[in-house]
Write a protein that holds these residues in place. Structure first.
Motif, PDB file in Angstrom:
ATOM      1  N   ASN A 131       0.805  -1.214   0.000  1.00 27.33           N
ATOM      2  CA  ASN A 131       0.000   0.000   0.000  1.00 27.33           C
ATOM      3  C   ASN A 131       0.841   1.269   0.000  1.00 27.33           C
ATOM      4  O   ASN A 131       2.017   1.253   0.358  1.00 27.33           O
ATOM      5  CB  ASN A 131      -0.925   0.006   1.225  1.00 27.33           C
ATOM      6  CG  ASN A 131      -1.912  -1.136   1.190  1.00 27.33           C
ATOM      7  OD1 ASN A 131      -2.739  -1.210   0.292  1.00 27.33           O
ATOM      8  ND2 ASN A 131      -1.806  -2.037   2.146  1.00 27.33           N
ATOM      9  N   GLN A 132       0.191   2.351  -0.384  1.00 29.08           N
ATOM     10  CA  GLN A 132       0.840   3.662  -0.354  1.00 29.08           C
ATOM     11  C   GLN A 132       0.979   4.124   1.095  1.00 29.08           C
ATOM     12  O   GLN A 132       0.365   3.562   1.997  1.00 29.08           O
ATOM     13  CB  GLN A 132       0.028   4.645  -1.198  1.00 29.08           C
ATOM     14  CG  GLN A 132      -0.075   4.196  -2.642  1.00 29.08           C
ATOM     15  CD  GLN A 132      -0.970   5.078  -3.481  1.00 29.08           C
ATOM     16  OE1 GLN A 132      -1.446   6.120  -3.047  1.00 29.08           O
ATOM     17  NE2 GLN A 132      -1.208   4.663  -4.714  1.00 29.08           N
ATOM     18  N   ASN A 165       3.776   2.204  -3.766  1.00 33.04           N
ATOM     19  CA  ASN A 165       3.738   1.027  -2.905  1.00 33.04           C
ATOM     20  C   ASN A 165       5.163   0.669  -2.500  1.00 33.04           C
ATOM     21  O   ASN A 165       6.130   1.161  -3.060  1.00 33.04           O
ATOM     22  CB  ASN A 165       3.096  -0.149  -3.626  1.00 33.04           C
ATOM     23  CG  ASN A 165       1.633   0.086  -3.933  1.00 33.04           C
ATOM     24  OD1 ASN A 165       1.012   0.976  -3.373  1.00 33.04           O
ATOM     25  ND2 ASN A 165       1.081  -0.711  -4.825  1.00 33.04           N
TER      26      ASN A 165
END
Length: 192
Positions: A131-132, A165
């Motif tokens: 995930n970011q 990411n």
């Protein structure tokens, strides 16, 4: 309770510490490869800084980035809420597609000599590879002078975002000009 106590009470471990002995334009903890990377043994990162710069104004700004992102990248967006000089209205601003997260808080050379600004940078779930990343920042720029001219003191909150990411293995904190002697930077790994 002091920020350092919060880090220790939350299971915090000092990952790195740096105190400037001369002018430094940026401070880097970790790397993108090899043994000096920030390991993924913690849940969150927190950096605590006390800084002063050599810019000939009352304040300067920070430049926060991760891994080996170049200043020319456009991975970062951030929203700031700032109150300079104790005014009645806080100022909100948003920037997208930036090369770093920019925020105020460095005390400049025009302020009294023994005054340093402070900031706390919280990076939750830094080791998540899918995930970011989000960043939450609190900063304060004090001034002991009784003068209340433009930008002599202030405080702010920042919500930042990196749209890539992958785990964070390196944290870089730069300044508009330079950090001066006795500026300090401590990076903690936090397990909750």
């Amino acid at each position: 309770m002091a920020i350092v106590e919060v880090a220790k009470n939350r299971g915090g471990t000092t990952i790195g510490h740096h105190e400037c002995t001369a002018d430094d334009n940026s401070i880097v903890f970790g790397s993108t490869s090899g043994d000096s990377r920030i390991l993924n043994t913690y849940q969150h990162l927190m950096m605590v800084v006390s800084t002063r710069g050599d810019k000939s104004t009352y304040f300067d700004y920070y430049k926060l980035s991760f891994n080996d992102d170049s200043v020319g990248s456009n991975y970062y967006s951030y929203t700031t809420m700032t109150d300079n000089d104790g005014g009645s209205d806080a100022v909100n601003a948003r920037s997208e597609g930036q090369g770093y997260i920019r925020f105020d808080g460095i005390v400049g050379a025009s302020s009294q000599a023994d005054v340093f600004g402070t900031a706390k940078i919280w990076i939750p779930n830094y080791n998540d590879t899918a995930n970011q990343k989000q960043v939450f920042i609190q900063w304060s720029k004090p001034n002991k002078s009784v003068a209340t001219g433009s930008n002599q003191f202030g405080l702010g909150l920042v919500a930042g975002h990196r749209n890539q990411n992958g785990a964070i293995t390196q944290v870089s904190l730069g300044s508009g000009d330079n950090f001066v002697q006795y500026s300090t930077f401590t990076l903690y790994g936090i397990n909750t």
